[in-house]
Scaffold this motif. Structure first.
Motif, PDB file in Angstrom:
ATOM      1  N   UNK A 104       0.825  -1.207   0.000  1.00 11.61           N
ATOM      2  CA  UNK A 104       0.000   0.000   0.000  1.00 11.61           C
ATOM      3  C   UNK A 104       0.858   1.255   0.000  1.00 11.61           C
ATOM      4  N   UNK A 105       1.979   1.224   0.731  1.00 13.21           N
ATOM      5  CA  UNK A 105       2.851   2.393   0.791  1.00 13.21           C
ATOM      6  C   UNK A 105       3.447   2.734  -0.576  1.00 13.21           C
ATOM      7  N   UNK A 106       3.588   1.722  -1.434  1.00 10.52           N
ATOM      8  CA  UNK A 106       4.158   1.969  -2.760  1.00 10.52           C
ATOM      9  C   UNK A 106       3.288   2.927  -3.577  1.00 10.52           C
ATOM     10  N   UNK A 107       2.001   3.011  -3.230  1.00 12.40           N
ATOM     11  CA  UNK A 107       1.125   3.930  -3.954  1.00 12.40           C
ATOM     12  C   UNK A 107       1.457   5.393  -3.644  1.00 12.40           C
ATOM     13  N   UNK A 108       2.331   5.611  -2.640  1.00 13.53           N
ATOM     14  CA  UNK A 108       2.738   6.974  -2.285  1.00 13.53           C
ATOM     15  C   UNK A 108       4.087   7.345  -2.898  1.00 13.53           C
ATOM     16  N   UNK A 109       4.672   6.450  -3.709  1.00 11.04           N
ATOM     17  CA  UNK A 109       6.008   6.710  -4.258  1.00 11.04           C
ATOM     18  C   UNK A 109       6.056   8.005  -5.075  1.00 11.04           C
ATOM     19  N   UNK A 110       5.125   8.149  -6.011  1.00  7.72           N
ATOM     20  CA  UNK A 110       5.141   9.333  -6.873  1.00  7.72           C
ATOM     21  C   UNK A 110       4.852  10.593  -6.067  1.00  7.72           C
ATOM     22  N   UNK A 111       3.995  10.482  -5.031  1.00  9.80           N
ATOM     23  CA  UNK A 111       3.705  11.630  -4.172  1.00  9.80           C
ATOM     24  C   UNK A 111       4.973  12.062  -3.439  1.00  9.80           C
ATOM     25  N   UNK A 112       5.702  11.083  -2.906  1.00 13.19           N
ATOM     26  CA  UNK A 112       6.926  11.395  -2.163  1.00 13.19           C
ATOM     27  C   UNK A 112       7.949  12.080  -3.059  1.00 13.19           C
ATOM     28  N   UNK A 113       8.113  11.577  -4.290  1.00 16.04           N
ATOM     29  CA  UNK A 113       9.080  12.182  -5.212  1.00 16.04           C
ATOM     30  C   UNK A 113       8.703  13.622  -5.525  1.00 16.04           C
ATOM     31  N   UNK A 114       7.403  13.876  -5.729  1.00 13.02           N
ATOM     32  CA  UNK A 114       6.933  15.229  -6.032  1.00 13.02           C
ATOM     33  C   UNK A 114       7.161  16.164  -4.855  1.00 13.02           C
ATOM     34  N   UNK A 115       6.799  15.700  -3.652  1.00 16.85           N
ATOM     35  CA  UNK A 115       6.961  16.543  -2.464  1.00 16.85           C
ATOM     36  C   UNK A 115       8.436  16.827  -2.216  1.00 16.85           C
ATOM     37  N   UNK A 116       9.292  15.823  -2.466  1.00 13.83           N
ATOM     38  CA  UNK A 116      10.725  16.041  -2.294  1.00 13.83           C
ATOM     39  C   UNK A 116      11.244  17.136  -3.201  1.00 13.83           C
ATOM     40  N   UNK A 117      10.833  17.128  -4.467  1.00 16.07           N
ATOM     41  CA  UNK A 117      11.255  18.182  -5.406  1.00 16.07           C
ATOM     42  C   UNK A 117      10.733  19.553  -4.980  1.00 16.07           C
ATOM     43  N   UNK A 118       9.451  19.577  -4.561  1.00 14.48           N
ATOM     44  CA  UNK A 118       8.859  20.839  -4.104  1.00 14.48           C
ATOM     45  C   UNK A 118       9.598  21.363  -2.882  1.00 14.48           C
TER      46      UNK A 118
END
Length: 520
Positions: free
Chosen positions: A376-390
């Motif tokens: 389930x946590x893998x569904x947050x991968x793209x969110x984490x990458x985006x927030x990291x860049x921001x």
């Protein structure tokens, strides 16, 4: 020429489409019963109905008018303390004091009571005001029942668990408007019901059926689980005692087979209704060990047993609309009625009063869902990458570090979860804050403290998370092919076209759309 004008007075204590009192449930059904079974020899031009309410709501008026009924509310002296003179059937008995308007009715030919509670009141009204009328004490046939198979009843839960309560209400109201009276039941895996569960279910017009542990043998200490529904003869003996069950409802794939088995073994004459809430794939919310191909075949076989099919959201509906072109065991699935549900979030979210655009000197981003497993946590991968860049950009240009709150994670191995998310963030400027399972009230508080919601990109199950945030008024960013984006395009095409081409595309909030467009 003889006066043919004829009126009837129905002595009710309430006008309510759903109530725990069977004599009050779906009062329109009682009206139709009176018309169809007792007035075959002549027509009644006007129907009046007493209610104990001092003031009648607009919803009551509209519902009564839709079946040709005029409601007569009570009159209470403004000098009396309401606590000293609460509403009761005695008001109907003393009609001269509480219902002075009854004297103005000139052509009453029938005085009708449906309940033993109002029998004496109807007799008193008949004797003193309308002795020339016919007095009826009617006993309508026992209403049919609908059994929903589910594992949880919790008004403070989110997602499908919360929407389960809405589906039951909408199903019964839909049937009530069609003149069919239903008593609703729902299974739960709890061994004992809490007072909160009993109270909430009663307000929703639902009777809960708890589970029962095996009294002997090695399984007598087993904890309740979803699989118990498949062993209903052991763990749910109360189901077999239900009468007049006309519909058995299951959620596919969650409780579909349990509903099918209960229907086949206990209520063979009932109709099986299945509600698709997920794609037939391994998914992050409900553990499934079957291969995807086997699960799809399993769900198609499940559907072949159904009388009616529903699918939640456009993506799931379109998927199954195509899948049901197949034949299973000689039955063409496309011949089974299949409808789409556009789910409306609970009213509690619309009342959330999220204030947007407040400059608080921080940026709080919220992600929530059933994120208990690594999958389930893998569904947050793209969110984490985006927030990291921001976060990196904000720190460089604005000296501001965003805050990322994640609700619904397992707290058994917090450090492992945090390490995993930090790897995906790839930024030293943001630290994820982890929270366990949440209630509606706790979620509303966090929604009010957030600036943006980024729901997980879980593809298989319908995503209620972003929908709830939108209803509360929190800006929500979703993927173009997500369940929510497709739902908005279907329910609110004009708003979707505007937002799709806006510079802040894919960000939706309740201020952009009319929620009345939702279908049930």
């Amino acid at each position: 020429m003889a006066n043919t004008h004829s009126e009837a007075l129905l002595v009710f204590s309430s006008w309510n489409t759903l109530s725990d009192d069977l004599t009050l449930q779906q009062t329109r059904t009682l009206v139709n019963y009176f018309r169809e079974n007792k007035l075959k020899s002549g027509k009644v031009s006007e129907l009046y109905c007493t209610v104990l309410d001092v003031e009648v709501s607009e919803d009551q008026k509209k519902d009564a008018e839709s079946v040709g009924v005029t409601l007569i509310p009570a009159t209470r002296s403004k000098w009396l303390d309401p606590q000293e003179d609460p509403p009761g059937v005695h008001w109907l008995v003393h009609h001269d004091k509480y219902y002075p308007g009854l004297k103005e009715l000139q052509h009453i030919k029938h005085v009708v009571s449906f309940s033993p509670k109002t029998k004496n009141a109807a007799a008193a009204i008949h004797e003193s005001l309308f002795p020339q009328a016919q007095l009826h004490q009617l006993s309508p046939p026992e209403p049919n029942g609908v059994l929903f198979t589910f594992d949880i009843w919790n008004k403070d839960a989110c997602g499908l668990t919360n929407y389960h309560r809405t589906i039951i209400h909408d199903f019964c109201v839909r049937k009530a408007k069609a003149g069919e009276q239903l008593i609703a039941y729902s299974t739960v895996i709890d061994l004992e019901l809490s007072e909160d569960q009993k109270t909430d279910a009663k307000q929703c017009g639902v009777t809960l059926i708890p589970s029962k542990r095996k009294e002997r043998g090695p399984m007598k200490k087993d904890s309740p689980k979803l699989d118990w529904l498949l062993k209903h003869e052991i763990h749910y003996p109360g189901i077999g005692k239900l009468k007049n069950i006309k519909y058995v409802v299951g959620y596919a794939p969650k409780t579909g087979w349990a509903a099918a088995d209960i229907k086949e073994t206990l209520f063979p004459d009932a109709k099986l209704v299945l509600i698709n809430h997920a794609f037939p794939e391994k998914n992050c919310l409900f553990k499934m060990d079957d291969d995807e191909a086997e699960l799809e075949e399993d769900m198609l076989k499940m559907a072949s047993l159904a009388n009616v099919l529903f699918s939640i959201g456009p993506k799931i509906y379109e998927y199954f609309k195509n899948a049901y072109r197949a034949k299973v065991d000689g039955r063409k699935l496309s011949d089974i009625p299949h409808e789409e549900i556009l789910p409306k979030p609970g009213q509690v979210y619309f009342d959330g009063e999220v204030v947007n655009g407040t400059d608080t000197g921080t940026c709080s981003i919220l992600t929530y869902g059933q994120l208990h497993t690594q999958e389930a946590l893998k569904t947050c991968d793209s969110i984490a990458a985006t927030i990291g860049n921001v976060a990196n950009n904000l720190k460089e240009y604005h000296k501001l570090c965003p805050e990322w709150k994640i609700k619904g994670v397992s707290m058994e191995d917090v450090n492992k979860t945090r390490r995993y998310l930090n790897e995906k963030l790839n930024s030293p400027h943001v630290m994820p804050k982890l929270y366990p399972t949440y209630s509606v009230q706790k979620l509303l508080r966090v929604l009010q403290q957030s600036h943006l919601c980024l729901p997980p990109s879980c593809y298989t199950d319908y995503s209620f998370e972003g929908l709830e945030a939108m209803a509360a008024g929190l800006p929500t960013r979703v993927q173009d092919d997500s369940h929510i984006a497709c739902m908005i395009a279907k329910a609110f095409p004009n708003a979707y076209r505007f937002l799709r081409h806006d510079t802040s595309s894919h960000i939706y909030g309740a201020e952009n759309i009319e929620m009345s467009n939702f279908q049930h």
